[in-house]
Design a protein around this motif. Sequence first.
Motif, PDB file in Angstrom:
ATOM      1  N   GLN A 209      -0.105   8.265 -10.512  1.00  0.00           N
ATOM      2  CA  GLN A 209      -1.423   7.316 -11.318  1.00  0.00           C
ATOM      3  C   GLN A 209      -1.835   6.339  -9.821  1.00  0.00           C
ATOM      4  O   GLN A 209      -3.081   6.185  -8.755  1.00  0.00           O
ATOM      5  N   ALA A 210      -0.316   6.317  -8.878  1.00  0.00           N
ATOM      6  CA  ALA A 210      -1.031   4.888  -7.902  1.00  0.00           C
ATOM      7  C   ALA A 210      -1.342   5.849  -6.307  1.00  0.00           C
ATOM      8  O   ALA A 210      -1.749   5.611  -6.086  1.00  0.00           O
ATOM      9  N   PHE A 211      -0.198   7.589  -6.739  1.00  0.00           N
ATOM     10  CA  PHE A 211      -0.961   8.409  -5.512  1.00  0.00           C
ATOM     11  C   PHE A 211      -2.508   8.359  -5.861  1.00  0.00           C
ATOM     12  O   PHE A 211      -3.208   7.994  -5.204  1.00  0.00           O
ATOM     13  N   HIS A 212      -3.259   9.010  -6.980  1.00  0.00           N
ATOM     14  CA  HIS A 212      -4.406   8.892  -7.066  1.00  0.00           C
ATOM     15  C   HIS A 212      -5.102   7.728  -6.527  1.00  0.00           C
ATOM     16  O   HIS A 212      -7.360   7.766  -6.487  1.00  0.00           O
ATOM     17  N   ASN A 213      -4.916   6.700  -7.149  1.00  0.00           N
ATOM     18  CA  ASN A 213      -5.925   5.441  -6.728  1.00  0.00           C
ATOM     19  C   ASN A 213      -5.514   5.008  -5.739  1.00  0.00           C
ATOM     20  O   ASN A 213      -5.857   3.864  -4.676  1.00  0.00           O
ATOM     21  N   GLY A 214      -4.784   5.572  -4.054  1.00  0.00           N
ATOM     22  CA  GLY A 214      -4.734   5.435  -2.550  1.00  0.00           C
ATOM     23  C   GLY A 214      -3.736   4.787  -2.316  1.00  0.00           C
ATOM     24  O   GLY A 214      -3.435   4.596  -1.131  1.00  0.00           O
ATOM     25  N   ILE A 215      -2.677   4.830  -3.066  1.00  0.00           N
ATOM     26  CA  ILE A 215      -1.422   4.095  -2.909  1.00  0.00           C
ATOM     27  C   ILE A 215      -0.297   5.234  -1.808  1.00  0.00           C
ATOM     28  O   ILE A 215      -0.500   6.400  -2.304  1.00  0.00           O
ATOM     29  N   LYS A 216      -0.130   4.892  -1.372  1.00  0.00           N
ATOM     30  CA  LYS A 216       0.796   6.222  -0.187  1.00  0.00           C
ATOM     31  C   LYS A 216       1.959   6.265  -0.290  1.00  0.00           C
ATOM     32  O   LYS A 216       2.976   5.028  -1.121  1.00  0.00           O
ATOM     33  N   MET A 217       2.464   7.847  -0.154  1.00  0.00           N
ATOM     34  CA  MET A 217       3.537   8.211  -0.675  1.00  0.00           C
ATOM     35  C   MET A 217       4.840   8.021   0.445  1.00  0.00           C
ATOM     36  O   MET A 217       4.482   8.018   0.845  1.00  0.00           O
ATOM     37  N   VAL A 218       6.110   7.175   0.418  1.00  0.00           N
ATOM     38  CA  VAL A 218       6.612   7.360   1.410  1.00  0.00           C
ATOM     39  C   VAL A 218       8.228   7.663   0.638  1.00  0.00           C
ATOM     40  O   VAL A 218       8.913   7.463  -0.588  1.00  0.00           O
ATOM     41  N   ASN A 219       8.677   9.047   0.923  1.00  0.00           N
ATOM     42  CA  ASN A 219       9.838  10.070   0.296  1.00  0.00           C
ATOM     43  C   ASN A 219      10.814   9.564   1.389  1.00  0.00           C
ATOM     44  O   ASN A 219      11.215  11.287   2.230  1.00  0.00           O
ATOM     45  N   LEU A 220      12.063   9.032   1.360  1.00  0.00           N
ATOM     46  CA  LEU A 220      12.765   8.892   2.161  1.00  0.00           C
ATOM     47  C   LEU A 220      14.512   9.989   2.137  1.00  0.00           C
ATOM     48  O   LEU A 220      13.282  10.864   0.495  1.00  0.00           O
ATOM     49  N   ASP A 221      14.724  10.360   3.090  1.00  0.00           N
ATOM     50  CA  ASP A 221      15.392  11.324   2.992  1.00  0.00           C
ATOM     51  C   ASP A 221      17.171  10.989   2.254  1.00  0.00           C
ATOM     52  O   ASP A 221      16.632   9.927   1.524  1.00  0.00           O
ATOM     53  N   SER A 222      17.616  12.040   1.969  1.00  0.00           N
ATOM     54  CA  SER A 222      18.783  12.029   1.143  1.00  0.00           C
ATOM     55  C   SER A 222      20.071  11.063   1.283  1.00  0.00           C
ATOM     56  O   SER A 222      20.591  10.733   1.265  1.00  0.00           O
ATOM     57  N   SER A 223      19.859  10.224   3.060  1.00  0.00           N
ATOM     58  CA  SER A 223      20.664   9.457   3.313  1.00  0.00           C
ATOM     59  C   SER A 223      20.484   8.124   2.425  1.00  0.00           C
ATOM     60  O   SER A 223      21.222   7.244   2.450  1.00  0.00           O
TER      61      SER A 223
ATOM     62  N   GLY B 176       1.120  -0.896  -0.228  1.00  0.00           N
ATOM     63  CA  GLY B 176      -0.064  -0.106   0.516  1.00  0.00           C
ATOM     64  C   GLY B 176       0.926   0.652  -0.621  1.00  0.00           C
ATOM     65  O   GLY B 176       0.014   2.503   0.438  1.00  0.00           O
ATOM     66  N   TYR B 177       2.004   0.846  -0.394  1.00  0.00           N
ATOM     67  CA  TYR B 177       2.986   2.485   0.012  1.00  0.00           C
ATOM     68  C   TYR B 177       3.499   2.535  -1.676  1.00  0.00           C
ATOM     69  O   TYR B 177       4.515   1.515  -1.901  1.00  0.00           O
ATOM     70  N   CYS B 178       4.277   3.521  -1.933  1.00  0.00           N
ATOM     71  CA  CYS B 178       5.573   3.614  -2.796  1.00  0.00           C
ATOM     72  C   CYS B 178       6.628   4.722  -2.143  1.00  0.00           C
ATOM     73  O   CYS B 178       6.050   5.417  -2.047  1.00  0.00           O
ATOM     74  N   TYR B 179       7.437   3.819  -2.435  1.00  0.00           N
ATOM     75  CA  TYR B 179       8.482   3.899  -1.869  1.00  0.00           C
ATOM     76  C   TYR B 179       9.431   4.609  -2.573  1.00  0.00           C
ATOM     77  O   TYR B 179      10.032   4.367  -4.102  1.00  0.00           O
ATOM     78  N   ARG B 180      10.849   6.096  -2.437  1.00  0.00           N
ATOM     79  CA  ARG B 180      10.562   6.779  -3.308  1.00  0.00           C
ATOM     80  C   ARG B 180      12.455   7.461  -2.823  1.00  0.00           C
ATOM     81  O   ARG B 180      12.236   7.917  -0.757  1.00  0.00           O
ATOM     82  N   VAL B 181      13.834   7.389  -3.530  1.00  0.00           N
ATOM     83  CA  VAL B 181      14.588   8.268  -3.183  1.00  0.00           C
ATOM     84  C   VAL B 181      14.797   8.927  -3.912  1.00  0.00           C
ATOM     85  O   VAL B 181      14.898   9.204  -4.880  1.00  0.00           O
ATOM     86  N   ASP B 182      16.316   9.681  -3.316  1.00  0.00           N
ATOM     87  CA  ASP B 182      16.719  10.661  -3.656  1.00  0.00           C
ATOM     88  C   ASP B 182      18.525  10.200  -4.762  1.00  0.00           C
ATOM     89  O   ASP B 182      18.603   9.062  -4.638  1.00  0.00           O
ATOM     90  N   ARG B 183      17.990  10.518  -5.994  1.00  0.00           N
ATOM     91  CA  ARG B 183      19.319   9.736  -6.948  1.00  0.00           C
ATOM     92  C   ARG B 183      21.095  10.378  -6.712  1.00  0.00           C
ATOM     93  O   ARG B 183      20.626  11.837  -7.272  1.00  0.00           O
TER      94      ARG B 183
END
Length: 380
Positions: free
Chosen positions: A294-308, A139-146
Motif C-alpha cells: 500500500q505504501a509503495f503504490h501510494n508513493g512512499i519510497k522504499m529503503v531496504n537497508l543491507d544486512s549489516s 516519505g520513506y518506508c524503512y526495512r531491514v533483514d531479520r
Amino acid sequence: MSRTQPYLSVVATSRNDNHGGNALWRTQHFVSGLAAQALAHEVPIELILVDWNPPTDNLSLVDALEWPRENSYFTYRVIQVPTSYHQQFKFADKLPLFQYLAKNVGIQRAQGDYVLATNIDILFSDKLMKFIKEGLQPGYCYRVDRFDIDPNIPGGLMFPEILKYADSHILRVNTLKGTLDYEQFQASRLKQIGRCLYKLLRIAIGYFLKNFNYYLTLPSLLKSSHKWRIGNLKKNLSSLVFSLKQQLGSRNKILHTCACGDFTLFSKQDWENLKGYPEWALYSWHIDSIVIYQAFHNGIKMVNLDSSYRIYHIEHGQGSGWTPEGANMLFNRLDKSSIEYLDDDDLEELFFQQLSNKKNCKKTVYNQVWGAPNQHFPES
C-alpha cells in the motif's frame, strides 16, 4: 537529541499468556535492550506496549515486567485494551490477540516523529540504531533483514554481550529475497559479491571501450591545464558512477516483505496518511505485507537497508508463529479451527487492486477510522 517529545515511537503488542513460550522472558529482553540503546545512542524513544485482551488470572504486562528507571531517553506507555473491546470482533473466541488491530491502537496514540511497528522478541543492532538516529526522512518506508537467533541467551549478560551472543548464534536470515538458513545466507553473500565484482568489471570494460577515443587522447590531455584536467576527470567519473547505478539496479525498487511485521518504520504522518494497518479481524498472516504494498503504490519510497543493519529475533516455539519448520503445523491449526487468514492468492489480488488504483491516480486506503481513536483505554 534530548527533548521532551520522543523522536521514535516503538509499538508492539502482547498479553501475559505465555504465547510462543517464555513470552515474558523474551519481552523483558526486548524492553531492557531498547532502553539500553536509547540511552547509549541518546535517541529519545517511547515504547508503546499494547496489552490486548489481558487474561484475568495473570498479572498485567505493566506489573509483570521490570521497567528501566532513571533513563532520560526512554519512556514507556502500556495501553490496556480490555476483553470487552476484543469480543466485538469475529473469531474473538478463537484468537486471543488481533496483532494489527492492537498495533493500530499504539500507532494512533504515538507521539514520536517516526513510528516503528515491531514485536516483543526483537533486538536491534547498534548500527541500525545509529542509522535511526541520523538517517530518517518522511516519505520513506524503512526495512531491514531479520536474523533469527538461538533463544538460549545466558542469564546475567549486559546488552552489548547479548548482541555479541546474537551475532554468534544465528539460525536463519529473512532477507530481501526470502528466508535462508545461515549457511545458505553466507554462501549467497559470497556468490553475490562475486557476481557484483564480475558485473562491475564488465561495466567498467564496456565504459572504457565506449570512450576509447577519449583515452587515446589522454597523453595530450595530461599536458593541459590542471584545472581543466580535474574538471574533465570529475565529469568522466560522474558519468561512470551513473552508468554503474543504471546497470546494477537498486535494491530499493524491491518490496521487502519477508518478516516485515517485525520492522516497519514510517514517519508518524505517513502512518496517518495510510491510516494504519488494514483493520481486518483475521489471523495476522500477510496483513503486514499489505501495508508495504500500500505504501509503495501510494508513493512512499522504499529503503531496504543491507544486512549489516540487522534486527535479531529470539526464536520461539513451533506452531505459535511462522517458521519454515513449523509452517505446516501453524496453517493446519488455523484450518482445523476454521480461522480465516489471507493466502498468497488473496495477497496477489490486493496487490493488483492497489496497482489499478495507482494507475487511476487514486490512493489505496483500507480504513476510515482506525486505531480506536475515540476509545479511552487505561494507560500506565
